[in-house]
Design a protein around this motif. Sequence first.
Motif, mmCIF file in Angstrom:
data_model
loop_
_atom_site.group_PDB
_atom_site.id
_atom_site.type_symbol
_atom_site.label_atom_id
_atom_site.label_comp_id
_atom_site.label_asym_id
_atom_site.label_seq_id
_atom_site.Cartn_x
_atom_site.Cartn_y
_atom_site.Cartn_z
ATOM 1 N N ALA A 270 0.827 -1.217 0.000
ATOM 2 C CA ALA A 270 0.000 0.000 0.000
ATOM 3 C C ALA A 270 0.859 1.264 0.000
ATOM 4 O O ALA A 270 0.557 2.248 -0.685
ATOM 5 C CB ALA A 270 -0.921 -0.016 1.222
ATOM 6 N N ILE A 271 1.959 1.234 0.773
ATOM 7 C CA ILE A 271 2.852 2.389 0.812
ATOM 8 C C ILE A 271 3.482 2.635 -0.562
ATOM 9 O O ILE A 271 3.637 3.765 -1.017
ATOM 10 C CB ILE A 271 3.933 2.182 1.887
ATOM 11 N N ILE A 272 3.833 1.572 -1.243
ATOM 12 C CA ILE A 272 4.443 1.706 -2.575
ATOM 13 C C ILE A 272 3.414 2.119 -3.616
ATOM 14 O O ILE A 272 3.710 2.856 -4.573
ATOM 15 C CB ILE A 272 5.118 0.370 -2.961
ATOM 16 N N THR A 273 2.176 1.694 -3.456
ATOM 17 C CA THR A 273 1.137 1.982 -4.463
ATOM 18 C C THR A 273 0.831 3.471 -4.555
ATOM 19 O O THR A 273 0.650 4.014 -5.658
ATOM 20 C CB THR A 273 -0.147 1.198 -4.107
ATOM 21 N N VAL A 274 0.768 4.172 -3.421
ATOM 22 C CA VAL A 274 0.426 5.602 -3.441
ATOM 23 C C VAL A 274 1.469 6.421 -4.197
ATOM 24 O O VAL A 274 1.114 7.218 -5.083
ATOM 25 C CB VAL A 274 0.235 6.118 -1.997
ATOM 26 N N PRO A 275 2.790 6.287 -3.903
ATOM 27 C CA PRO A 275 3.778 7.024 -4.708
ATOM 28 C C PRO A 275 3.722 6.661 -6.190
ATOM 29 O O PRO A 275 3.917 7.511 -7.058
ATOM 30 C CB PRO A 275 5.111 6.606 -4.094
ATOM 31 N N THR A 276 3.440 5.396 -6.447
ATOM 32 C CA THR A 276 3.334 4.980 -7.856
ATOM 33 C C THR A 276 2.180 5.701 -8.538
ATOM 34 O O THR A 276 2.285 6.161 -9.695
ATOM 35 C CB THR A 276 3.128 3.463 -7.943
ATOM 36 N N ALA A 277 1.047 5.823 -7.835
ATOM 37 C CA ALA A 277 -0.101 6.535 -8.416
ATOM 38 C C ALA A 277 0.211 8.013 -8.626
ATOM 39 O O ALA A 277 -0.163 8.613 -9.660
ATOM 40 C CB ALA A 277 -1.309 6.369 -7.496
ATOM 41 N N SER A 300 5.589 17.302 -6.410
ATOM 42 C CA SER A 300 5.314 15.871 -6.573
ATOM 43 C C SER A 300 6.185 15.026 -5.644
ATOM 44 O O SER A 300 5.709 14.066 -5.017
ATOM 45 C CB SER A 300 5.541 15.463 -8.034
ATOM 46 N N VAL A 301 7.473 15.408 -5.538
ATOM 47 C CA VAL A 301 8.355 14.647 -4.633
ATOM 48 C C VAL A 301 7.902 14.808 -3.184
ATOM 49 O O VAL A 301 7.874 13.844 -2.410
ATOM 50 C CB VAL A 301 9.810 15.119 -4.802
ATOM 51 N N SER A 302 7.502 16.000 -2.819
ATOM 52 C CA SER A 302 7.022 16.232 -1.455
ATOM 53 C C SER A 302 5.766 15.429 -1.181
ATOM 54 O O SER A 302 5.566 14.874 -0.090
ATOM 55 C CB SER A 302 6.751 17.727 -1.245
ATOM 56 N N LEU A 303 4.877 15.369 -2.171
ATOM 57 C CA LEU A 303 3.636 14.603 -2.018
ATOM 58 C C LEU A 303 3.929 13.107 -1.855
ATOM 59 O O LEU A 303 3.300 12.411 -1.036
ATOM 60 C CB LEU A 303 2.725 14.844 -3.214
ATOM 61 N N VAL A 304 4.884 12.600 -2.643
ATOM 62 C CA VAL A 304 5.254 11.184 -2.543
ATOM 63 C C VAL A 304 5.805 10.874 -1.158
ATOM 64 O O VAL A 304 5.393 9.912 -0.493
ATOM 65 C CB VAL A 304 6.283 10.827 -3.635
ATOM 66 N N ILE A 305 6.757 11.709 -0.722
ATOM 67 C CA ILE A 305 7.370 11.465 0.583
ATOM 68 C C ILE A 305 6.353 11.629 1.709
ATOM 69 O O ILE A 305 6.276 10.812 2.637
ATOM 70 C CB ILE A 305 8.565 12.416 0.789
ATOM 71 N N GLY A 306 5.563 12.693 1.633
ATOM 72 C CA GLY A 306 4.588 12.949 2.693
ATOM 73 C C GLY A 306 3.557 11.846 2.807
ATOM 74 O O GLY A 306 3.240 11.386 3.911
ATOM 75 N N SER A 307 3.009 11.406 1.683
ATOM 76 C CA SER A 307 1.990 10.352 1.734
ATOM 77 C C SER A 307 2.581 9.038 2.226
ATOM 78 O O SER A 307 1.931 8.292 2.977
ATOM 79 C CB SER A 307 1.375 10.158 0.343
ATOM 80 N N SER A 308 3.827 8.724 1.839
ATOM 81 C CA SER A 308 4.469 7.484 2.300
ATOM 82 C C SER A 308 4.686 7.520 3.804
ATOM 83 O O SER A 308 4.440 6.523 4.508
ATOM 84 C CB SER A 308 5.806 7.285 1.572
ATOM 85 N N VAL A 309 5.136 8.689 4.308
ATOM 86 C CA VAL A 309 5.362 8.819 5.749
ATOM 87 C C VAL A 309 4.054 8.684 6.518
ATOM 88 O O VAL A 309 3.978 8.013 7.557
ATOM 89 C CB VAL A 309 6.047 10.168 6.069
ATOM 90 N N VAL A 310 3.001 9.328 6.012
ATOM 91 C CA VAL A 310 1.702 9.246 6.685
ATOM 92 C C VAL A 310 1.207 7.804 6.732
ATOM 93 O O VAL A 310 0.734 7.306 7.767
ATOM 94 C CB VAL A 310 0.680 10.158 5.987
ATOM 95 N N LEU A 311 1.294 7.092 5.593
ATOM 96 C CA LEU A 311 0.845 5.691 5.559
ATOM 97 C C LEU A 311 1.690 4.828 6.494
ATOM 98 O O LEU A 311 1.164 3.937 7.184
ATOM 99 C CB LEU A 311 0.937 5.161 4.132
ATOM 100 N N TYR A 312 2.996 5.053 6.533
ATOM 101 C CA TYR A 312 3.854 4.276 7.419
ATOM 102 C C TYR A 312 3.457 4.483 8.872
ATOM 103 O O TYR A 312 3.362 3.508 9.637
ATOM 104 C CB TYR A 312 5.317 4.690 7.206
ATOM 105 N N ILE A 313 3.201 5.741 9.270
ATOM 106 C CA ILE A 313 2.815 6.029 10.651
ATOM 107 C C ILE A 313 1.485 5.371 10.998
ATOM 108 O O ILE A 313 1.309 4.768 12.058
ATOM 109 C CB ILE A 313 2.757 7.552 10.885
#
Length: 321
Positions: A270-277, A300-313
């Motif tokens: 799931a964490i990988i899917t969001v940055p991919t999208a 876009s890079v900020s969005l990828v990193i931010g969404s991955s961090v949020v999902l991880y938490i």
Amino acid sequence: MQTKRLYREGKRVGGEHSLSSLAEHRASEGCTAWVDLTLDEEGALDELARLLDLHALAVEDARSRLERPRLARFDSHLLLTLSSSACGETGDVTISRLTAFILPGILVTVHEPAFPIEDVTKRLDENEELSEFGVPWLVWGLLDVVVDSHTDSVEQLDEVIEALSDGLFSDRPDTSEVQRRAFTLRRSVSKLRHATLPLREVITLFIHQGEEKVAPELHPYFADVGDHAALAADWSETLAEHVSTAIETSIALQGNKMNEIMKKVTGWAAIITVPTAITGFCGMNVDLPVHHEAGGLIASVSLVIGSSVVLYIVFKKRDWL
């Protein structure tokens, strides 16, 4: 190797004794004879069968390796079948069989090589003052040694099963090895159950159907052996339940571990899917706001990193990772 003993009026008679002389002494008042053979001494068994008029089916049973513990009555004698046990350090149980022909004044035993016949002779020597009670005393010595062997086996097997159960909850259990050992222990417990469960009934039958009347003085000894036999039988039943529980627990833990792995894999997917999208959306061949601009890349890079961090938490808090 043959063991031949003669007791007269409560004392052992020394010297060498032939099979024929022992067969004759059995009819003498106050005499008790014991002849022990191994299975490979077929000639001696055939001679005793002729001298003592042993039933052909009983002799055939004595040579069989598949008989369960039992007490059978024939015209001229009783046939007692027993099995001793020995448990190794790894929980492997070996069964050794003995067959006893019980006649007035004489006991004939035929056993497999591994049967602890030395323990029987030692037990009889330690209680020679009871020899005046004849053949039932000899039978008691056999039963006492057999039951003690089962008690030692179930105690050793209990320790092995306990160690196996403790290993189920180690940090990195070897599931395949645990299950292999559990199935091996289940076979060992099954052997013990077949050897111990009929013993209490055999002891009771002998007291009531003994070829010679069991003296009241021996009843406490047989009662003690019966209690120990019941304990060994009940203990073997409990061990069977413990092994089954260990196998079921191992399978359940393996399933839980697989669920944990699948949960973690799903979380990372799931964490990988969001940055991919996000990267797929931003990389479309369509002009978007801030397309081909540095700000678009940063966003876009900020969005990828931010969404991955949020999902991880979020997944970490829910113990999905």
